[in-house]
Each structure stands twice: as C-alpha cells, then as structure tokens.
Design a protein around this motif. Structure first.
Motif, PDB file in Angstrom:
ATOM      1  N   ASP A 168       0.830  -1.206   0.000  1.00  0.00           N
ATOM      2  CA  ASP A 168       0.000   0.000   0.000  1.00  0.00           C
ATOM      3  C   ASP A 168       0.869   1.261   0.000  1.00  0.00           C
ATOM      4  N   ARG A 169       0.359   2.314  -0.652  1.00  0.00           N
ATOM      5  CA  ARG A 169       1.006   3.636  -0.667  1.00  0.00           C
ATOM      6  C   ARG A 169       2.462   3.578  -1.145  1.00  0.00           C
ATOM      7  N   GLU A 178      -0.116   7.717 -10.865  1.00  0.00           N
ATOM      8  CA  GLU A 178      -1.086   7.155  -9.923  1.00  0.00           C
ATOM      9  C   GLU A 178      -0.386   6.224  -8.942  1.00  0.00           C
ATOM     10  N   PRO A 179      -0.887   6.135  -7.712  1.00  0.00           N
ATOM     11  CA  PRO A 179      -0.264   5.247  -6.719  1.00  0.00           C
ATOM     12  C   PRO A 179      -0.545   3.784  -7.005  1.00  0.00           C
ATOM     13  N   ALA A 180       0.103   2.901  -6.267  1.00  0.00           N
ATOM     14  CA  ALA A 180      -0.114   1.458  -6.409  1.00  0.00           C
ATOM     15  C   ALA A 180      -1.589   1.136  -6.208  1.00  0.00           C
ATOM     16  N   ILE A 222       9.153  -5.187 -17.205  1.00  0.00           N
ATOM     17  CA  ILE A 222       9.155  -5.545 -15.780  1.00  0.00           C
ATOM     18  C   ILE A 222       8.491  -4.433 -14.984  1.00  0.00           C
ATOM     19  N   GLN A 223       7.542  -4.831 -14.115  1.00  0.00           N
ATOM     20  CA  GLN A 223       6.801  -3.890 -13.278  1.00  0.00           C
ATOM     21  C   GLN A 223       7.389  -3.905 -11.868  1.00  0.00           C
ATOM     22  N   PHE A 224       7.553  -2.705 -11.300  1.00  0.00           N
ATOM     23  CA  PHE A 224       8.164  -2.559  -9.977  1.00  0.00           C
ATOM     24  C   PHE A 224       7.259  -1.779  -9.025  1.00  0.00           C
ATOM     25  N   ALA A 225       7.445  -2.017  -7.727  1.00  0.00           N
ATOM     26  CA  ALA A 225       6.851  -1.186  -6.676  1.00  0.00           C
ATOM     27  C   ALA A 225       7.997  -0.727  -5.781  1.00  0.00           C
ATOM     28  N   ILE A 226       8.008   0.553  -5.479  1.00  0.00           N
ATOM     29  CA  ILE A 226       9.085   1.102  -4.641  1.00  0.00           C
ATOM     30  C   ILE A 226       8.466   1.617  -3.339  1.00  0.00           C
ATOM     31  N   LYS A 227       8.909   1.076  -2.226  1.00  0.00           N
ATOM     32  CA  LYS A 227       8.379   1.497  -0.920  1.00  0.00           C
ATOM     33  C   LYS A 227       9.517   1.607   0.084  1.00  0.00           C
ATOM     34  N   ARG A 230      -2.751  13.161  -7.616  1.00  0.00           N
ATOM     35  CA  ARG A 230      -2.151  11.970  -7.006  1.00  0.00           C
ATOM     36  C   ARG A 230      -1.928  12.198  -5.511  1.00  0.00           C
ATOM     37  N   SER A 231      -1.401  13.372  -5.149  1.00  0.00           N
ATOM     38  CA  SER A 231      -1.133  13.677  -3.742  1.00  0.00           C
ATOM     39  C   SER A 231      -2.415  13.675  -2.926  1.00  0.00           C
ATOM     40  N   MET A 232      -3.497  14.198  -3.528  1.00  0.00           N
ATOM     41  CA  MET A 232      -4.792  14.211  -2.833  1.00  0.00           C
ATOM     42  C   MET A 232      -5.295  12.786  -2.616  1.00  0.00           C
TER      43      MET A 232
END
Length: 397
Positions: A213-214, A239-241, A284-289, A391-393
């Motif tokens: 998330d986020r 857009e976020p995850a 390749i798809q990534f998520a960065i957290k 996006r921030s909202m």
C-alpha cells in the motif's frame, strides 16, 4: 451422391518464411498498441530476407493491410487455424512476442508440436508467466518481491492471506488486463472475491499477493540479446499502487525516483533477463516502498508501452528487437540515439461516454481502451502539476 469439394487459394512460395501472430480483436488490456509492434516486426523480417506472414483477424489494424506483410491470413488467432497455416506454409518459425497475451498463450502448443519459437524459449516465458516459478526465481536471484501464495478455494485463500498479511491482491492466473483482480482488506471480502472469481473462471489457480500500500509504481522495457541488456525506457507511474498500469498516467523518463532506485531497477531487469535467457523484449513492473525496489511481475514480450517509448525517443526499438529475436543482429550492431527534450507522458484513454453504466472508479482491473502521448518541456508544466496534485490528494485520503 455426396461430393466433398475442397479448395485452397493459398499457394506457398519456396522462400523461407516467418509467421507473426497478432493480438486479434481490440479489447481492454490488449489494444492497438500491439499492431504497431507487429507492423514493425513484419518490416524487420522482410529486411532480413524472409517472407513475412501475418496471422490476425482485426480489420481495424495496419498489420492486416494488404501491402504490409508478404502474405496475410485473416484468421482468428486460435490454435486450430494457426496449425493449418503452419502445416501448409512450413515456416522457419513463429514470433509470439509482438501480439500481446493472445499470441503468447499459443507458445505452449507451438512448443509441444516442435515448432520453433523465435526469441525467448517457451519454458523461460512460462517461468515469467507462472507466479510460483517466477517468485522462486526472484528468491534465487535475491530480488525483493511481495509475499504471495496460491489457492484453489476460499478456505485455502484465507489461510494464505493470513500468512502473507492483509491487504492482499487477489487475482486469477494467466489473464489479461487485470481481469477480476481485487484488493481486499479482510477475510469476508476475500471469501466473496474468491467465490466470484471461481464462478466466472472455474478451476483457475488463485494468486494472493501481499499488497504494498502507498508505494510508487514504475516499469522498464528492455531488449536482451544474450550478451547485452538495453533499457529502452524507465517509466514512473503518477497514480499510486493499486491502479492498473494500463490506467495510469506514466512519465518517461522517471521524474521522482532517486538515481539509486532507477539504477536498482535496471540492475534487477538485467538479472531477470539473463536468468530467463530472454531473446528480444521484456517488460518488468516494480513497486518502490521506503527505498526498497520490489519486482511485481515480468512480461516476456512487447508491452503496451513499447510503442510509446519508441515514439517518445524516436528509436525503432521494435525493428531492433525483432532482428535480435531472429538472431540476425546483436544490440552492438545498432547505434541507438535517444532524442527527447523534456518528458513524455503516457495518458490513458477511457470510453466511459460509450458505457455510461460502467463503474468509473479505477483499481487493479484495467478499464482504459487506449493511450495517448503528451510531451512537456519540464515538470513545471501546468498539465503535469495538475496530475501530480491529484495523485497527492488521492494518497492523503
């Protein structure tokens, strides 16, 4: 007295032939972008001295124009039709990387029949497609990925979810455009999601991933020739995850990731391409957290963003990738010069005006029907600032 009359207007030539599989009718998750890939692939095949044969059944596409391929079979992209064409034409092999998921799904049958697949082998493509095998590979390569499990019913799904931790992403395996993918927060919602999924896609293996998330989402498209890995482009989603990549606005090159995060993505991309022995294209798809780069999935084929990157940078990446698949050229044979003054934004196109009763809320199941490209000079551009503010909202809710 019955007479069986059979006729065949297709007369095979004596030339060496290569078949390109298209993506069939346009649909959500797989649209006109793959037509661009097929057209440039056909032209590359001709340049290499082969007869280029196109198999597709979409009258809206350029790949089915009479003067693009040397020979066009306007047939459904189904195995029964393809096998008849192969028996008649006896091609050197088939390219499945350019026609999206529809073409890729026929790789197994081609492999079983001993038909040559140009580019990446079937088994290596299947490792990328099979979530279990792919996660095992990532573990072996020491690349972070979200915890996951598989289930075949609601009871097993709840056990897996409790192990990987809520929220979880629930999805069927081997589907297009995030079909029936859901993010769920508790046991009750999970049970309902699994029952609904199995009702519409019976006997399907269910994948349950811990949902990051986020986090920030990004992707890379690359070409690998067995020696060198070239990153065509690094795209950062606005857009976020949780929003399907096809429904996200995406910026080329990345605008808010640290140089270390971008370098890590490129490093992981090359490790995966080498491990899968890719010949040709990979996405390749990534998520960065919290500074950690996680790999979500890999697509061993052209993606919807491949034509976008080629147009944004002004580089014939599909021509290059096809020649690499054929073994006609290596990456070092090409002088790749990227020209982009500023940034390119991939804008999803929606058709909600034609489907007024469809839920317009975006999520992990894709709803866009296409994409457009917008060029901006810098990040002070009003259009970009508006997107980023939205996006921030969204994240603050």
């Amino acid at each position: 007295m019955n007479h069986t009359i059979s006729s065949n207007e297709s007369i095979p030539s004596a030339k060496k032939k290569i078949i390109v599989l298209g993506s069939g009718p346009n649909r959500i998750g797989q649209g006109i972008e793959f037509d661009y890939c097929c057209v440039h692939g056909l032209l590359a095949i001709k340049e290499c001295g082969y007869e280029a044969i196109m198999v597709n059944c979409n009258p809206e596409t350029v790949s089915t124009d009479f003067d693009i391929a040397d020979k066009l079979y306007f047939e459904p992209v189904f195995w029964e039709h393809l096998w008849e064409i192969i028996e008649l034409e006896k091609p050197e092999g088939v390219i499945v990387q350019l026609g999206g998921q529809t073409a890729l799904k026929l790789a197994k049958k081609l492999h079983e029949k001993g038909i040559r697949i140009f580019g990446t082998s079937f088994d290596n493509m299947d490792i990328a497609e099979d979530r279990g095998r792919f996660s095992d590979l990532l573990k072996e390569l020491e690349i972070p990925y979200p915890q996951y499990g598989t289930a075949f019913n609601a009871e097993e799904a709840i056990e897996v979810a409790q192990k990987v931790g809520f929220p979880v992403l629930v999805r069927p395996s081997y589907v297009l455009g995030g079909q029936r993918m859901r993010i769920v927060l508790n046991d009750e919602d999970l049970e309902n999601a699994v029952v609904s999924l199995l009702k519409h896609i019976p006997d399907n293996k269910i994948l349950i991933d811990h949902f990051l998330d986020r986090c920030q989402e990004a992707e890379i498209d690359g070409i690998f020739d067995g020696e060198d890995f070239h990153v065509m482009g690094v795209m950062e989603h606005i857009e976020p995850a949780g929003i399907h990549s096809g429904d996200s606005n995406a910026v080329l090159p990345a605008f808010n990731l640290t140089p270390l995060e971008v370098t890590t993505m490129e490093h992981y991309g090359e490790k995966i391409a080498r491990a899968l022995d890719i010949r040709g294209l990979i996405n390749i798809q990534f998520a960065i957290k919290d500074g950690t780069v996680y790999v979500i999935e890999a697509n061993p084929r052209a993606s919807r963003t491949t034509p976008f990157i080629a147009k944004a940078y002004g580089v014939p990446f599909l021509n290059i990738a096809t020649k690499v698949m054929l073994g006609a050229n290596m990456l070092k044979d090409f002088k790749i010069e990227k020209k982009l003054d500023g940034f390119a934004i991939k804008e999803p196109v929606f058709s909600f005006n034609k489907f007024p009763h469809v839920n317009k809320e975006l999520g992990p199941e894709m709803k866009s029907t296409g994409e457009a490209i917008r060029f901006i000079k810098d990040l002070r551009d009003p259009y970009f600032r508006k997107l980023y503010k939205e996006r921030s909202m969204h994240l603050s809710k």
